[in-house]
Design a protein around this motif. Structure first.
Motif, PDB file in Angstrom:
ATOM      1  N   LEU A 118      36.045  41.820  32.935  1.00 41.87           N
ATOM      2  CA  LEU A 118      36.808  42.327  34.068  1.00 41.87           C
ATOM      3  C   LEU A 118      37.878  42.014  34.399  1.00 41.87           C
ATOM      4  CD1 LEU A 118      33.874  42.394  36.201  1.00 41.87           C
ATOM      5  CD2 LEU A 118      34.688  44.750  35.793  1.00 41.87           C
ATOM      6  N   PHE A 145      34.541  47.613  41.263  1.00 38.12           N
ATOM      7  CA  PHE A 145      33.806  46.509  41.082  1.00 38.12           C
ATOM      8  C   PHE A 145      34.369  46.170  42.659  1.00 38.12           C
ATOM      9  CE2 PHE A 145      30.265  47.262  37.996  1.00 38.12           C
ATOM     10  CZ  PHE A 145      31.628  47.548  37.073  1.00 38.12           C
ATOM     11  N   PHE A 188      40.386  41.365  37.193  1.00 35.46           N
ATOM     12  CA  PHE A 188      40.661  41.887  38.397  1.00 35.46           C
ATOM     13  C   PHE A 188      42.197  42.081  39.653  1.00 35.46           C
ATOM     14  CE2 PHE A 188      36.048  40.485  39.443  1.00 35.46           C
ATOM     15  CZ  PHE A 188      35.373  39.923  38.652  1.00 35.46           C
ATOM     16  N   GLY A 189      42.143  42.684  40.615  1.00 35.17           N
ATOM     17  CA  GLY A 189      42.738  42.192  41.170  1.00 35.17           C
ATOM     18  C   GLY A 189      43.077  40.750  42.092  1.00 35.17           C
ATOM     19  N   SER A 190      44.133  41.069  42.446  1.00 38.40           N
ATOM     20  CA  SER A 190      44.517  39.474  43.296  1.00 38.40           C
ATOM     21  C   SER A 190      44.105  39.596  45.010  1.00 38.40           C
ATOM     22  CB  SER A 190      45.982  39.146  43.788  1.00 38.40           C
ATOM     23  OG  SER A 190      46.479  40.090  44.034  1.00 38.40           O
ATOM     24  N   TYR A 235      34.276  43.695  44.849  1.00 37.17           N
ATOM     25  CA  TYR A 235      33.963  42.206  45.555  1.00 37.17           C
ATOM     26  C   TYR A 235      34.073  41.163  46.410  1.00 37.17           C
ATOM     27  CZ  TYR A 235      31.451  41.174  40.354  1.00 37.17           C
ATOM     28  OH  TYR A 235      31.002  41.906  39.817  1.00 37.17           O
ATOM     29  N   PRO A 283      32.570  34.972  44.073  1.00 32.38           N
ATOM     30  CA  PRO A 283      32.850  36.229  44.268  1.00 32.38           C
ATOM     31  C   PRO A 283      31.323  36.703  44.327  1.00 32.38           C
ATOM     32  CG  PRO A 283      34.847  35.982  42.993  1.00 32.38           C
ATOM     33  CD  PRO A 283      33.279  34.799  42.773  1.00 32.38           C
ATOM     34  N   GLN A 286      34.907  37.987  48.831  1.00 26.02           N
ATOM     35  CA  GLN A 286      34.293  36.432  48.396  1.00 26.02           C
ATOM     36  C   GLN A 286      35.264  35.759  49.516  1.00 26.02           C
ATOM     37  OE1 GLN A 286      37.785  34.998  44.664  1.00 26.02           O
ATOM     38  NE2 GLN A 286      35.926  32.817  45.398  1.00 26.02           N
ATOM     39  N   LEU A 344      38.100  41.124  46.250  1.00 28.03           N
ATOM     40  CA  LEU A 344      38.278  41.281  44.836  1.00 28.03           C
ATOM     41  C   LEU A 344      38.062  43.623  44.188  1.00 28.03           C
ATOM     42  CD1 LEU A 344      37.288  38.241  43.934  1.00 28.03           C
ATOM     43  CD2 LEU A 344      40.511  38.894  44.796  1.00 28.03           C
TER      44      LEU A 344
END
Lengths: 118, 113
Positions: free
Chosen positions: B101, B34, B103-105, B36, B44, B38, B88
């Motif tokens: 989920l 996914f 998430f990456g940073s 997103y 997000p 932000q 993200l």
């Protein structure tokens, strides 16, 4: 239709006080998630509710954190005896589990509650 | 430790250029990804998701997935200043049993007018 709503949008509290944060998921969504995002950090999972199943609390950082979901809809995240490190944006997301497949579970986020602990 | 990794940026591109955002993940069992967006001070917003190898296009956005390389990317064509945000990448780690989920940073994108 209406998206995920959260209240309050901002909360300032004193260290040691209890706070309650509220989340209204998208109508018909059975899954509800709480995440936390500290300043400049990524999203951290806190807790997950799905229907009438026992919640997944594995992300809660301490026993000062708890959450409930009443009637399969609205959820409240409670933080007891708040500490300064609890300051963050608390995000709620909801999703509809399609066919029970986790891999296609698309989450939609609310606007978040910004919590500041003085 | 299950991880999603992104270059924090900032990635700076001129208006009208293609922005390429990359993400790698540690779990070969991950099936869907996914993206997103932000904006600063906002929550997000889902842009798109992909779960098949190859490309998926939606308007100016194209997601690319290579499961063999454990790599997913997001291309933004004709970048606009309004695309300036943090992007993200997220996935579910199937073998953890956790239905949340990871998430990456995030990668901060700056589109210069």
């Amino acid at each position: 239709g209406a998206g995920v709503s959260q209240s309050p949008s901002n909360k300032v509290t004193e260290k040691g006080k209890d706070v309650e944060l509220r989340c209204d998921p998208i109508s018909g969504h059975t899954a509800l998630y709480w995440y936390r995002q500290s300043l400049g950090q990524g999203l951290e999972f806190l807790i997950y509710f799905q229907g009438n199943s026992a919640p997944d609390k594995s992300g809660l950082p301490s026993d000062r954190f708890s959450a409930e979901r009443t009637g399969g809809s609205v959820s409240t995240l409670t933080i007891q005896r708040t500490q300064q490190e609890d300051s963050a944006v608390y995000l709620c997301a909801s999703s509809s589990i399609r066919g029970g497949l986790l891999s296609t579970d698309t989450q939609y986020f609310g606007p978040g509650t910004r919590l500041t602990v003085l | 430790q299950k991880e999603v990794e992104q270059n924090s940026g900032p990635l700076s591109v001129p208006e009208g250029a293609i922005a390429s955002l990359n993400c790698t993940y540690s779990d070969r069992g991950s099936q869907s990804f996914f993206w997103y967006r932000q904006y600063s001070g906002k929550s997000p917003e889902l842009i798109m998701f992909i779960y098949s190898n190859g490309d998926k296009e939606d308007g100016r956005f194209t997601a690319q997935l290579n499961k063999a390389s454990q790599y997913v990317s997001l291309l933004i064509r004709d970048s606009q200043p309004s695309d300036s945000a943090t992007y993200l990448c997220a996935t579910y780690f199937m073998d953890t049993g956790r239905r949340a989920l990871t998430f990456g940073s995030g990668t901060r994108l700056q589109v210069q007018p």
